[in-house]
Write an enzyme that holds these catalytic residues in place. Structure first.
Site, PDB file in Angstrom:
ATOM      1  CG  ASN A 299     -11.812   4.012   3.676  1.00  0.00           C
ATOM      2  OD1 ASN A 299     -11.020   3.227   3.163  1.00  0.00           O
ATOM      3  ND2 ASN A 299     -13.090   4.047   3.342  1.00  0.00           N
TER       4      ASN A 299
ATOM      5  CG  HIS B 255     -11.030   0.632   0.991  1.00  0.00           C
ATOM      6  ND1 HIS B 255     -11.930   1.415   0.305  1.00  0.00           N
ATOM      7  CD2 HIS B 255      -9.900   0.625   0.239  1.00  0.00           C
ATOM      8  CE1 HIS B 255     -11.373   1.832  -0.814  1.00  0.00           C
ATOM      9  NE2 HIS B 255     -10.138   1.386  -0.872  1.00  0.00           N
TER      10      HIS B 255
ATOM     11  CG  ASP C 159     -12.081  -4.344  -5.552  1.00  0.00           C
ATOM     12  OD1 ASP C 159     -11.351  -4.391  -6.568  1.00  0.00           O
ATOM     13  OD2 ASP C 159     -11.842  -3.623  -4.580  1.00  0.00           O
TER      14      ASP C 159
ATOM     15  CD  GLU D 169     -15.398   1.540   1.440  1.00  0.00           C
ATOM     16  OE1 GLU D 169     -14.290   1.723   1.987  1.00  0.00           O
ATOM     17  OE2 GLU D 169     -15.751   2.179   0.438  1.00  0.00           O
TER      18      GLU D 169
HETATM   19  P1  PGA Z   1      -5.047   3.638  -4.746  1.00  0.00           P
HETATM   20  O1  PGA Z   1      -6.207   2.871  -3.985  1.00  0.00           O
HETATM   21  O2  PGA Z   1      -4.070   2.579  -5.140  1.00  0.00           O
HETATM   22  O3  PGA Z   1      -5.705   4.260  -5.953  1.00  0.00           O
HETATM   23  O4  PGA Z   1      -4.482   4.604  -3.783  1.00  0.00           O
HETATM   24  C1  PGA Z   1      -5.858   1.952  -3.018  1.00  0.00           C
HETATM   25  C2  PGA Z   1      -7.116   1.249  -2.546  1.00  0.00           C
HETATM   26  O5  PGA Z   1      -8.168   1.914  -2.490  1.00  0.00           O
HETATM   27  O6  PGA Z   1      -7.042   0.056  -2.245  1.00  0.00           O
END
Ligand code: PGA
Length: 241
Positions: free
Chosen positions: A136, A138, A67, A143
């Site tokens: 969450n 994702h 992304d 999302e």
């Molecule tokens: P993080 O994010 O590695 O900064 O915890 C994980 C994600 O949002 O996929």
């Protein structure tokens, strides 16, 4: 699904790098799907160490990132392009033709995401997709509520995700409101998947993703439908597993 429990994120980084480097050893022209975020930083450092020590050859790989923020130029300090350049591309001397990330400044976002999906298919599909998991649930920027059939698309970021990522920006207002992301189906089309989860803040969502119902409310739960998923999680993240 294979769950590898490790004591610390450091140990998880070593294990994750080992899996990625084994994939490349086994197939030098591997197509890798790659994540950004705090979680994979240690893994990239271990991969870079191996390249510098001439224990790994990345000259034939192709990479596709999950992304990118929409609206950030690639040179922006917070773009995912910059993250990848700092953590992987420059340390491993990857050539620009080896790496792919959606362009956050593409004038036609819809054309950009379509072309990205086509480029993945043209490269032969992703051999190994590495993922983090958001608080969450994702994966990429898919999302809660994302269609499991989704391919690379433009998304509106949830408040939860913008707040989680605000730590990298000067203020919450600076966090972009939109992004481009591989879809859930893009991710599930990968031949194998490696998900990393470190820290107590991932314990509940990881448990629900792996053991709970398969639901769009927890996008990572769709990984239960994939035949070749490995999860590396540290002690703090597996308290409920
Ligand atoms: P993080 O994010 O590695 O900064 O915890 C994980 C994600 O949002 O996929």
């Amino acid at each position: 699904m294979k769950i590898i429990k490790v004591a610390t994120p450091e140990e998880g980084a070593i294990k994750a790098a080992e899996i990625v480097l084994n994939q490349i050893k086994h197939k030098p022209a591997s197509v890798l799907g790659l994540p950004t975020g705090g979680t994979p930083v240690g893994m990239y450092a271990k991969i870079a160490e191996a390249v510098k020590a001439k224990k790994a050859d990345l000259s034939k790989i192709t990479t596709f990132n999950l992304d990118e923020y929409y609206g950030l130029p690639k040179q922006d300090a917070q773009s995912y392009y910059t993250f990848m350049d700092v953590n992987l591309y420059t340390p491993c001397a990857l050539r620009p033709d080896q790496t792919h990330i959606p362009s956050g400044t593409a004038p036609d976002a819809e054309a950009e995401v379509k072309a990205y999906e086509v480029a993945i298919v043209k490269a032969g599909g992703i051999d190994l997709q590495v993922l983090g998991i958001g608080g969450n649930g994702h994966i990429g920027f898919n999302e809660p509520g994302t269609d499991p059939k989704s391919r690379t698309h433009v998304v509106k970021l949830t408040q939860n995700t913008r707040e989680a990522n605000a730590r990298f920006f000067n203020s919450l207002e600076e966090v972009p409101t939109e992004a481009m992301t591989m879809g859930i189906q893009t991710i599930l089309s990968s031949k194998s998947i490696l998900m990393l989860a470190f820290g107590a803040n991932k314990a509940d969502i990881l448990f629900e993703a792996l053991k709970g119902p398969i639901t769009p409310q927890n996008p990572a739960s769709f990984l239960q439908r994939h035949p070749d998923v490995t999860v590396i999680a540290d002690q703090a993240a597996v308290t409920r597993l």
